[in-house]
Design a protein around this motif. Structure first.
Motif, PDB file in Angstrom:
ATOM      1  N   PHE A  21      -0.264   1.888  -1.888  1.00  0.00           N
ATOM      2  CA  PHE A  21       0.164   1.290  -3.319  1.00  0.00           C
ATOM      3  C   PHE A  21       0.974   0.157  -3.473  1.00  0.00           C
ATOM      4  CE2 PHE A  21       0.975   1.339  -8.284  1.00  0.00           C
ATOM      5  CZ  PHE A  21      -0.165   0.836  -8.071  1.00  0.00           C
ATOM      6  N   LEU A  22       2.148   0.155  -3.129  1.00  0.00           N
ATOM      7  CA  LEU A  22       2.701  -0.371  -3.724  1.00  0.00           C
ATOM      8  C   LEU A  22       3.054  -1.822  -2.478  1.00  0.00           C
ATOM      9  CD1 LEU A  22       6.416   1.953  -3.691  1.00  0.00           C
ATOM     10  CD2 LEU A  22       5.170   0.623  -5.586  1.00  0.00           C
ATOM     11  N   LEU A  24       0.193  -3.432  -1.550  1.00  0.00           N
ATOM     12  CA  LEU A  24      -1.196  -3.962  -2.694  1.00  0.00           C
ATOM     13  C   LEU A  24      -0.559  -4.605  -3.324  1.00  0.00           C
ATOM     14  CD1 LEU A  24      -4.639  -1.496  -2.079  1.00  0.00           C
ATOM     15  CD2 LEU A  24      -4.064  -3.684  -0.693  1.00  0.00           C
ATOM     16  N   GLN A  25      -0.197  -4.100  -4.978  1.00  0.00           N
ATOM     17  CA  GLN A  25       0.904  -4.534  -5.854  1.00  0.00           C
ATOM     18  C   GLN A  25       1.633  -5.822  -5.562  1.00  0.00           C
ATOM     19  OE1 GLN A  25      -0.546  -4.028  -8.162  1.00  0.00           O
ATOM     20  NE2 GLN A  25      -0.139  -2.624  -9.337  1.00  0.00           N
ATOM     21  N   ARG A  26       2.989  -5.479  -4.472  1.00  0.00           N
ATOM     22  CA  ARG A  26       3.453  -6.838  -3.516  1.00  0.00           C
ATOM     23  C   ARG A  26       2.570  -7.406  -3.415  1.00  0.00           C
ATOM     24  NH1 ARG A  26       6.942  -2.384  -1.561  1.00  0.00           N
ATOM     25  NH2 ARG A  26       8.514  -2.000  -2.812  1.00  0.00           N
ATOM     26  N   GLU A  28      -0.425  -8.560  -3.969  1.00  0.00           N
ATOM     27  CA  GLU A  28      -1.202  -9.496  -5.644  1.00  0.00           C
ATOM     28  C   GLU A  28       0.286 -10.421  -6.222  1.00  0.00           C
ATOM     29  OE1 GLU A  28      -3.112  -6.577  -7.292  1.00  0.00           O
ATOM     30  OE2 GLU A  28      -3.964  -5.979  -6.367  1.00  0.00           O
ATOM     31  N   HIS A  31       1.283 -10.484 -12.466  1.00  0.00           N
ATOM     32  CA  HIS A  31      -0.337 -11.204 -12.817  1.00  0.00           C
ATOM     33  C   HIS A  31      -0.113 -11.758 -14.114  1.00  0.00           C
ATOM     34  CE1 HIS A  31      -3.756 -10.510 -15.629  1.00  0.00           C
ATOM     35  NE2 HIS A  31      -4.065  -9.951 -14.423  1.00  0.00           N
TER      36      HIS A  31
END
Length: 61
Positions: A21-22, A24-26, A28, A31
């Protein structure tokens, strides 16, 4: 009374799901909405804070 078996002093954010998860967030990035919100100016006079404090003190009309 003894502690329950699932009671823990601290929650550990480890494991493959959290790491994925981390990652993928990094990847992306930030936002666009967050970027726009951070560009907004903050009011100098603090009128909003005054209203929150007035409501907190139960002076709302």
């Amino acid at each position: 009374m003894s502690r329950h078996i699932i009671d823990r002093a601290e929650l550990k954010a480890e494991g493959p799901r959290v790491k994925r998860f981390l990652e993928l967030q990094r990847r992306e990035g930030i936002h666009p909405v967050i970027k726009e919100l951070s560009k907004r100016g903050r009011p100098e006079h603090g009128a909003r804070m005054k209203q929150f404090l007035r409501i907190e003190r139960a002076e709302a009309t």
